[in-house]
Design a protein around this motif. Structure first.
Motif, mmCIF file in Angstrom:
data_model
loop_
_atom_site.group_PDB
_atom_site.id
_atom_site.type_symbol
_atom_site.label_atom_id
_atom_site.label_comp_id
_atom_site.label_asym_id
_atom_site.label_seq_id
_atom_site.Cartn_x
_atom_site.Cartn_y
_atom_site.Cartn_z
ATOM 1 N N ILE A 148 9.268 0.945 -4.913
ATOM 2 C CA ILE A 148 8.226 1.062 -3.886
ATOM 3 C C ILE A 148 8.853 1.061 -2.496
ATOM 4 O O ILE A 148 8.499 1.886 -1.643
ATOM 5 C CB ILE A 148 7.177 -0.063 -4.039
ATOM 6 N N LEU A 149 9.791 0.160 -2.255
ATOM 7 C CA LEU A 149 10.446 0.094 -0.942
ATOM 8 C C LEU A 149 11.259 1.354 -0.655
ATOM 9 O O LEU A 149 11.266 1.852 0.475
ATOM 10 C CB LEU A 149 11.320 -1.152 -0.843
ATOM 11 N N LYS A 150 11.937 1.878 -1.672
ATOM 12 C CA LYS A 150 12.715 3.115 -1.504
ATOM 13 C C LYS A 150 11.780 4.271 -1.138
ATOM 14 O O LYS A 150 12.064 5.042 -0.212
ATOM 15 C CB LYS A 150 13.475 3.427 -2.794
ATOM 16 N N LEU A 151 10.672 4.395 -1.850
ATOM 17 C CA LEU A 151 9.697 5.444 -1.536
ATOM 18 C C LEU A 151 9.138 5.274 -0.129
ATOM 19 O O LEU A 151 9.012 6.248 0.617
ATOM 20 C CB LEU A 151 8.551 5.446 -2.546
ATOM 21 N N ALA A 152 8.794 4.044 0.232
ATOM 22 C CA ALA A 152 8.244 3.788 1.568
ATOM 23 C C ALA A 152 9.239 4.211 2.643
ATOM 24 O O ALA A 152 8.858 4.867 3.627
ATOM 25 C CB ALA A 152 7.871 2.314 1.704
ATOM 26 N N ASP A 153 10.510 3.871 2.457
ATOM 27 C CA ASP A 153 11.543 4.277 3.418
ATOM 28 C C ASP A 153 11.670 5.798 3.490
ATOM 29 O O ASP A 153 11.804 6.371 4.571
ATOM 30 C CB ASP A 153 12.893 3.661 3.057
ATOM 31 N N GLU A 154 11.627 6.450 2.328
ATOM 32 C CA GLU A 154 11.721 7.917 2.302
ATOM 33 C C GLU A 154 10.543 8.561 3.022
ATOM 34 O O GLU A 154 10.724 9.516 3.782
ATOM 35 C CB GLU A 154 11.792 8.417 0.855
ATOM 36 N N PHE A 155 9.346 8.055 2.801
ATOM 37 C CA PHE A 155 8.157 8.620 3.443
ATOM 38 C C PHE A 155 8.225 8.441 4.954
ATOM 39 O O PHE A 155 7.915 9.361 5.699
ATOM 40 C CB PHE A 155 6.877 8.021 2.856
ATOM 41 N N VAL A 156 8.639 7.257 5.409
ATOM 42 C CA VAL A 156 8.770 7.016 6.839
ATOM 43 C C VAL A 156 9.827 7.960 7.430
ATOM 44 O O VAL A 156 9.603 8.582 8.476
ATOM 45 C CB VAL A 156 9.114 5.534 7.134
ATOM 46 N N ALA A 157 10.975 8.077 6.765
ATOM 47 C CA ALA A 157 12.058 8.941 7.260
ATOM 48 C C ALA A 157 11.619 10.401 7.348
ATOM 49 O O ALA A 157 12.062 11.138 8.238
ATOM 50 C CB ALA A 157 13.291 8.809 6.359
ATOM 51 N N ASN A 158 10.731 10.817 6.450
ATOM 52 C CA ASN A 158 10.237 12.203 6.437
ATOM 53 C C ASN A 158 9.068 12.421 7.389
ATOM 54 O O ASN A 158 8.542 13.527 7.478
ATOM 55 C CB ASN A 158 9.804 12.606 5.024
ATOM 56 N N GLY A 159 8.615 11.364 8.048
ATOM 57 C CA GLY A 159 7.467 11.495 8.948
ATOM 58 C C GLY A 159 6.135 11.557 8.226
ATOM 59 O O GLY A 159 5.133 11.996 8.784
ATOM 60 N N ASP A 160 6.122 11.093 6.967
ATOM 61 C CA ASP A 160 4.896 11.072 6.173
ATOM 62 C C ASP A 160 4.137 9.775 6.422
ATOM 63 O O ASP A 160 4.657 8.823 6.997
ATOM 64 C CB ASP A 160 5.229 11.184 4.677
ATOM 65 N N TRP A 161 2.917 9.728 5.944
ATOM 66 C CA TRP A 161 2.059 8.559 6.078
ATOM 67 C C TRP A 161 2.367 7.545 4.983
ATOM 68 O O TRP A 161 2.593 7.917 3.826
ATOM 69 C CB TRP A 161 0.593 8.974 5.976
ATOM 70 N N VAL A 162 2.346 6.274 5.328
ATOM 71 C CA VAL A 162 2.438 5.181 4.352
ATOM 72 C C VAL A 162 1.233 4.279 4.624
ATOM 73 O O VAL A 162 1.119 3.682 5.687
ATOM 74 C CB VAL A 162 3.750 4.383 4.473
ATOM 75 N N ILE A 163 0.342 4.216 3.645
ATOM 76 C CA ILE A 163 -0.921 3.485 3.800
ATOM 77 C C ILE A 163 -0.964 2.398 2.730
ATOM 78 O O ILE A 163 -0.641 2.640 1.571
ATOM 79 C CB ILE A 163 -2.112 4.458 3.652
ATOM 80 N N LEU A 164 -1.364 1.209 3.146
ATOM 81 C CA LEU A 164 -1.398 0.066 2.239
ATOM 82 C C LEU A 164 -2.832 -0.435 2.069
ATOM 83 O O LEU A 164 -3.263 -1.392 2.724
ATOM 84 C CB LEU A 164 -0.502 -1.061 2.778
ATOM 85 N N PRO A 165 -3.619 0.203 1.191
ATOM 86 C CA PRO A 165 -4.972 -0.291 0.919
ATOM 87 C C PRO A 165 -4.856 -1.617 0.157
ATOM 88 O O PRO A 165 -4.230 -1.667 -0.896
ATOM 89 C CB PRO A 165 -5.599 0.791 0.046
ATOM 90 N N THR A 166 -5.456 -2.672 0.702
ATOM 91 C CA THR A 166 -5.229 -4.000 0.152
ATOM 92 C C THR A 166 -6.551 -4.720 -0.096
ATOM 93 O O THR A 166 -7.364 -4.906 0.804
ATOM 94 C CB THR A 166 -4.335 -4.815 1.120
ATOM 95 N N ASP A 167 -6.720 -5.124 -1.346
ATOM 96 C CA ASP A 167 -7.903 -5.832 -1.812
ATOM 97 C C ASP A 167 -8.136 -7.092 -0.989
ATOM 98 O O ASP A 167 -7.185 -7.801 -0.652
ATOM 99 C CB ASP A 167 -7.642 -6.208 -3.275
#
Length: 185
Positions: free
Chosen positions: A36-55
């Motif tokens: 999850i952290l690796k994906l989050a870093d990749e998305f941020v580096a690519n300028g993509d959105w990272v959204i954390l919907p939290t119950d």
């Protein structure tokens, strides 16, 4: 160039992942953290959105259907609602980024009763990547709503876990064969 992709990190909190969490999937959820952290870093580096919907819940809420199904969990302001493990410092480091944000949800689906669909459409997002827990509850219901709203769906198998292995296996099959999602490692 504007990104059309968002990573949704669903309910990756202590109550759902930590050993002492109120409704924890335990070890299977804990091993997701590096992916999850690796994906989050990749998305941020690519300028993509990272959204954390939290119950988020209120204990013993007589008007919420989950009160009859599950013990109190993800109560606002508690340890249980804090992000699990390395996701907590990751979020603190990135929360000032305008493409990283967390928001409250009170139902299984990240779309139910929230403005997620509007936010994604305003940002021209057409593809959602899903990780988090539980694959057979909140990730599943988010995927069903994403399907019904005509988003492209990618589920990261190494980024989701269910309350049981059987539930996780069923959900992965459902994502791919019923919702037409791409399931990748």
């Amino acid at each position: 160039m504007e990104s059309h992709t968002a990573l949704l990190i669903i309910d990756y909190t202590n109550d759902f992942v930590a050993d002492k969490g109120a409704l924890s999937c335990g070890g299977p959820g804990q091993v997701l953290e590096p992916h999850i952290l690796k994906l989050a870093d990749e998305f941020v580096a690519n300028g993509d959105w990272v959204i954390l919907p939290t119950d988020v819940h209120t204990p013993n809420d007589p008007y919420h259907p989950e009160t009859k199904l599950f013990p109190p969990h993800n109560v606002r302001g508690t340890w249980g609602r804090e992000f699990y493990g390395g996701l907590s410092p990751w979020f603190k480091e990135h929360q000032a980024d305008d493409k990283v944000y967390m928001y409250d949800k009170t139902r299984y689906s990240a779309f139910a009763g929230t403005d997620l669909d509007i936010r994604l459409r305003e940002r021209h997002v057409d593809t959602v990547h899903l990780v988090g827990v539980c694959s057979d509850i909140c990730v599943l219901h988010t995927a069903v709503d994403a399907y019904n709203l005509c988003y492209n769906i990618v589920v990261h198998k190494s980024g989701v876990a269910g309350l049981t292995q059987a539930g996780n296996d069923w959900a992965l099959d459902h994502f791919e064969h019923v919702l037409g999602a791409t399931v990748e490692d």
